[in-house]
Design a protein around this motif. Structure first.
Motif, PDB file in Angstrom:
ATOM      1  N   ARG A  25       0.816  -1.218   0.000  1.00 16.65           N
ATOM      2  CA  ARG A  25       0.000   0.000   0.000  1.00 16.65           C
ATOM      3  C   ARG A  25       0.853   1.274   0.000  1.00 16.65           C
ATOM      4  O   ARG A  25       0.325   2.374   0.139  1.00 16.65           O
ATOM      5  CB  ARG A  25      -0.952  -0.022   1.197  1.00 16.65           C
ATOM      6  CG  ARG A  25      -1.988  -1.138   1.096  1.00 16.65           C
ATOM      7  CD  ARG A  25      -2.810  -1.272   2.365  1.00 16.65           C
ATOM      8  NE  ARG A  25      -3.738  -0.183   2.580  1.00 16.65           N
ATOM      9  CZ  ARG A  25      -5.002  -0.164   2.155  1.00 16.65           C
ATOM     10  NH1 ARG A  25      -5.481  -1.187   1.459  1.00 16.65           N
ATOM     11  NH2 ARG A  25      -5.788   0.871   2.421  1.00 16.65           N
ATOM     12  N   ASP A 291      -8.557  -8.291   0.171  1.00 15.48           N
ATOM     13  CA  ASP A 291      -8.709  -7.292   1.229  1.00 15.48           C
ATOM     14  C   ASP A 291     -10.148  -7.123   1.703  1.00 15.48           C
ATOM     15  O   ASP A 291     -10.380  -6.667   2.829  1.00 15.48           O
ATOM     16  CB  ASP A 291      -8.210  -5.926   0.739  1.00 15.48           C
ATOM     17  CG  ASP A 291      -6.706  -5.884   0.567  1.00 15.48           C
ATOM     18  OD1 ASP A 291      -6.013  -6.800   1.074  1.00 15.48           O
ATOM     19  OD2 ASP A 291      -6.208  -4.929  -0.067  1.00 15.48           O
ATOM     20  N   GLN A 327      -4.618   0.029   7.870  1.00 17.54           N
ATOM     21  CA  GLN A 327      -5.623   1.047   7.550  1.00 17.54           C
ATOM     22  C   GLN A 327      -5.759   2.056   8.688  1.00 17.54           C
ATOM     23  O   GLN A 327      -5.919   3.259   8.453  1.00 17.54           O
ATOM     24  CB  GLN A 327      -6.968   0.389   7.271  1.00 17.54           C
ATOM     25  CG  GLN A 327      -7.035  -0.365   5.962  1.00 17.54           C
ATOM     26  CD  GLN A 327      -8.362  -1.085   5.793  1.00 17.54           C
ATOM     27  OE1 GLN A 327      -8.797  -1.825   6.679  1.00 17.54           O
ATOM     28  NE2 GLN A 327      -9.010  -0.882   4.659  1.00 17.54           N
ATOM     29  N   GLU A 330      -2.814   4.329   8.431  1.00 16.35           N
ATOM     30  CA  GLU A 330      -2.974   5.297   7.341  1.00 16.35           C
ATOM     31  C   GLU A 330      -3.805   6.496   7.787  1.00 16.35           C
ATOM     32  O   GLU A 330      -3.449   7.650   7.507  1.00 16.35           O
ATOM     33  CB  GLU A 330      -3.611   4.614   6.138  1.00 16.35           C
ATOM     34  CG  GLU A 330      -2.693   3.621   5.432  1.00 16.35           C
ATOM     35  CD  GLU A 330      -3.388   2.796   4.382  1.00 16.35           C
ATOM     36  OE1 GLU A 330      -2.679   2.227   3.525  1.00 16.35           O
ATOM     37  OE2 GLU A 330      -4.636   2.707   4.403  1.00 16.35           O
TER      38      GLU A 330
END
Length: 339
Positions: A25, A291, A327, A330
């Motif tokens: 990512r 995912d 996530q 992020e």
């Protein structure tokens, strides 16, 4: 300018997946440290396609100057080292069960309650929920917004990777032993797992529930809504990766199958594959390495007022653990630690 990220438990199933997903990512890192116990020091782990990291000793690591730690070393180890990292100014995203139900530690699934990340300032720790809870609440969130869920009954079919590498090895070794007529040894699990099902994950509690079932109840309430009643039955199945769940929900108002399907299709992190024909649904084999949380078999539950039922599958090592943690990182980096 990027971030300095430490991965704690880097040699385990989830730790390795965290390193892979950080690279996949393109998380903005300046430096990555792979940390584990003393016995793993010097081992090599991959970060992306062309980088190799040498494992460092967690017990001796100084977190001063490090921005984020993704932690999955086991609850007892995390209880000792996550607060130590947080005290040094490194925000910890902890994948173990140790901090999840502490009121001053946010329990976060980015598609469900991203606003809770702001609570990290109290302890410097954000908790990653249980794998089976994560995939369920991702699917429940759009349905709860649609019709206010009052009750959930879930049966899980959880892969052995949820028990770590030793559990995966046990399934492999038992399967091989059966085929060559060797003795089948049950060490990691209470009973034979090969060609079998075990209706126990974690230890039993006083009310007859297991700790895994309790986690699904209390974590769903903390993340989604404290007023939702939840009954869970958690079963270990002879599958290597990806958890499956059969979920029945009861709403405060009538919700049609069409409304629910439309809401799920529009929800972030959800993929609806439901063709109502042989093979027209996701299984663990197809979802491993993916995912998304996959939903199918959406149908009316005629046994309760305002009820629907559906099938839900997700990769427990990715969305159920490592991906969810990345996530969170992020959002943390973008909204709270932006450099």
């Amino acid at each position: 300018m990027g971030y300095k990220v430490a991965v704690i438990g880097a040699t385990g199933n989830v730790g390795r997946e965290m390193l892979q997903i950080l690279a996949e990512r393109d998380f903005p890192v300046d430096e990555v440290a792979a940390l584990a116990s003393e016995r793993s020091v010097g081992r090599e782990v991959s970060f992306g396609e062309d980088q190799v990291l040498r494992v460092k000793d967690l017990a001796k690591f100084d977190f001063t100057g490090w921005d984020i730690a993704l932690s999955s070393p086991g609850a007892k180890v995390s209880a000792q080292h996550s607060p130590r990292a947080a005290a040094a100014g490194c925000v910890v995203i902890d994948n173990t069960s140790h901090f999840r139900m502490e009121p001053d530690v946010p329990l976060v699934v980015p598609e469900v309650n991203p606003q809770a990340i702001a609570g990290y300032r109290k302890r410097g720790i954000i908790a990653n929920p249980n794998c089976s809870t994560i995939q369920m609440v991702v699917a429940l969130k759009p349905l709860h917004e649609l019709g206010q869920i009052t009750r959930v009954v879930v049966s899980t079919y959880q892969s052995v990777s949820g028990g770590g590498k030793e559990a995966m090895d046990e399934l492999f070794n038992q399967t091989r032993a059966i085929y060559v007529n060797d003795e089948v040894k049950a060490e990691k699990f209470p009973k034979q797992i090969a060609f079998n099902l075990i209706p126990q994950i974690d230890s039993f509690m006083d009310d007859g529930s297991t700790k895994e079932e309790w986690k699904m109840v209390v974590e769903t309430r903390k993340i989604l809504d404290p007023d939702i009643a939840v009954l869970a039955t958690c079963v270990r199945v002879p599958v290597f990766v990806s958890h499956s769940e059969s979920i029945s929900v009861e709403f405060a108002r009538p919700v049609s199958v069409e409304e629910a399907t439309e809401a799920l299709r529009a929800a972030p992190g959800v993929v609806v594959l439901d063709t109502r024909e042989p093979g027209g649904y996701p299984t663990p084999v197809e979802t491993t390495g993916e995912d998304a949380v996959f939903v199918s078999r959406i149908r009316k539950d005629p046994t309760v007022k305002n009820g629907l039922a559906f099938w839900c599958v997700a990769d427990n090592l990715r969305k159920g653990a490592a991906l969810n943690a990345v996530q969170i990182a992020e959002l943390l980096a973008r909204d709270y630690l932006a450099k």
